[in-house]
Design a protein around this motif. Structure first.
Motif, PDB file in Angstrom:
ATOM      1  N   GLU A 175       0.829  -1.212   0.000  1.00 23.22           N
ATOM      2  CA  GLU A 175       0.000   0.000   0.000  1.00 23.22           C
ATOM      3  C   GLU A 175       0.862   1.261   0.000  1.00 23.22           C
ATOM      4  O   GLU A 175       0.576   2.232  -0.702  1.00 23.22           O
ATOM      5  N   LEU A 229       2.556   1.687  -3.506  1.00 24.02           N
ATOM      6  CA  LEU A 229       1.640   2.240  -4.511  1.00 24.02           C
ATOM      7  C   LEU A 229       1.374   3.715  -4.271  1.00 24.02           C
ATOM      8  O   LEU A 229       1.268   4.502  -5.217  1.00 24.02           O
ATOM      9  N   SER A 230       1.263   4.110  -3.018  1.00 22.82           N
ATOM     10  CA  SER A 230       1.049   5.522  -2.692  1.00 22.82           C
ATOM     11  C   SER A 230       2.232   6.368  -3.171  1.00 22.82           C
ATOM     12  O   SER A 230       2.047   7.431  -3.776  1.00 22.82           O
ATOM     13  N   LYS A 231       3.444   5.905  -2.911  1.00 24.01           N
ATOM     14  CA  LYS A 231       4.641   6.637  -3.338  1.00 24.01           C
ATOM     15  C   LYS A 231       4.748   6.681  -4.861  1.00 24.01           C
ATOM     16  O   LYS A 231       5.061   7.720  -5.440  1.00 24.01           O
ATOM     17  N   ILE A 232       4.480   5.552  -5.504  1.00 24.26           N
ATOM     18  CA  ILE A 232       4.540   5.496  -6.963  1.00 24.26           C
ATOM     19  C   ILE A 232       3.512   6.438  -7.577  1.00 24.26           C
ATOM     20  O   ILE A 232       3.789   7.140  -8.553  1.00 24.26           O
ATOM     21  N   THR A 233       2.318   6.482  -7.004  1.00 19.88           N
ATOM     22  CA  THR A 233       1.264   7.364  -7.496  1.00 19.88           C
ATOM     23  C   THR A 233       1.690   8.826  -7.401  1.00 19.88           C
ATOM     24  O   THR A 233       1.476   9.611  -8.334  1.00 19.88           O
ATOM     25  N   THR A 234       2.299   9.192  -6.287  1.00 20.30           N
ATOM     26  CA  THR A 234       2.764  10.568  -6.108  1.00 20.30           C
ATOM     27  C   THR A 234       3.811  10.939  -7.157  1.00 20.30           C
ATOM     28  O   THR A 234       3.730  11.993  -7.796  1.00 20.30           O
ATOM     29  N   ALA A 257       4.440   9.412 -10.076  1.00 17.69           N
ATOM     30  CA  ALA A 257       3.861   9.372 -11.423  1.00 17.69           C
ATOM     31  C   ALA A 257       3.036  10.633 -11.690  1.00 17.69           C
ATOM     32  O   ALA A 257       3.086  11.191 -12.794  1.00 17.69           O
ATOM     33  N   GLY A 258       2.293  11.083 -10.696  1.00 21.60           N
ATOM     34  CA  GLY A 258       1.502  12.303 -10.864  1.00 21.60           C
ATOM     35  C   GLY A 258       2.367  13.511 -11.164  1.00 21.60           C
ATOM     36  O   GLY A 258       2.049  14.320 -12.043  1.00 21.60           O
ATOM     37  N   ARG A 259       3.477  13.624 -10.462  1.00 19.40           N
ATOM     38  CA  ARG A 259       4.391  14.749 -10.713  1.00 19.40           C
ATOM     39  C   ARG A 259       5.017  14.659 -12.099  1.00 19.40           C
ATOM     40  O   ARG A 259       5.152  15.658 -12.803  1.00 19.40           O
ATOM     41  N   ARG A 289       1.689  12.272 -22.451  1.00 18.42           N
ATOM     42  CA  ARG A 289       0.904  11.702 -21.350  1.00 18.42           C
ATOM     43  C   ARG A 289      -0.038  10.617 -21.877  1.00 18.42           C
ATOM     44  O   ARG A 289      -0.138   9.533 -21.311  1.00 18.42           O
TER      45      ARG A 289
END
Length: 58
Positions: A14, A17-22, A24-26, A36
């Protein structure tokens, strides 16, 4: 790439995934619309199985 994988593999799923999401968003925010879209389509293309039934579970 191996260093990133090693760092992420030490985290709980969990948290990873949270770190990867952050991250990837940046990164996605810095891309133009075409780049994109290409990235997202490649990501979808790498998933296995029926894409429509996979969307149902989201």
């Amino acid at each position: 790439m191996d260093e990133l994988f090693e760092i992420i593999s030490r985290m709980a799923p969990e948290e990873a995934l949270s770190k990867i999401t952050t991250v990837a968003g940046r990164l996605l925010a810095d891309l133009d619309g075409t780049a994109r879209e290409r990235f997202l389509m490649n990501l979808i293309g790498q998933s296995e199985g029926d894409k429509v039934s996979g969307m149902v579970h989201l």
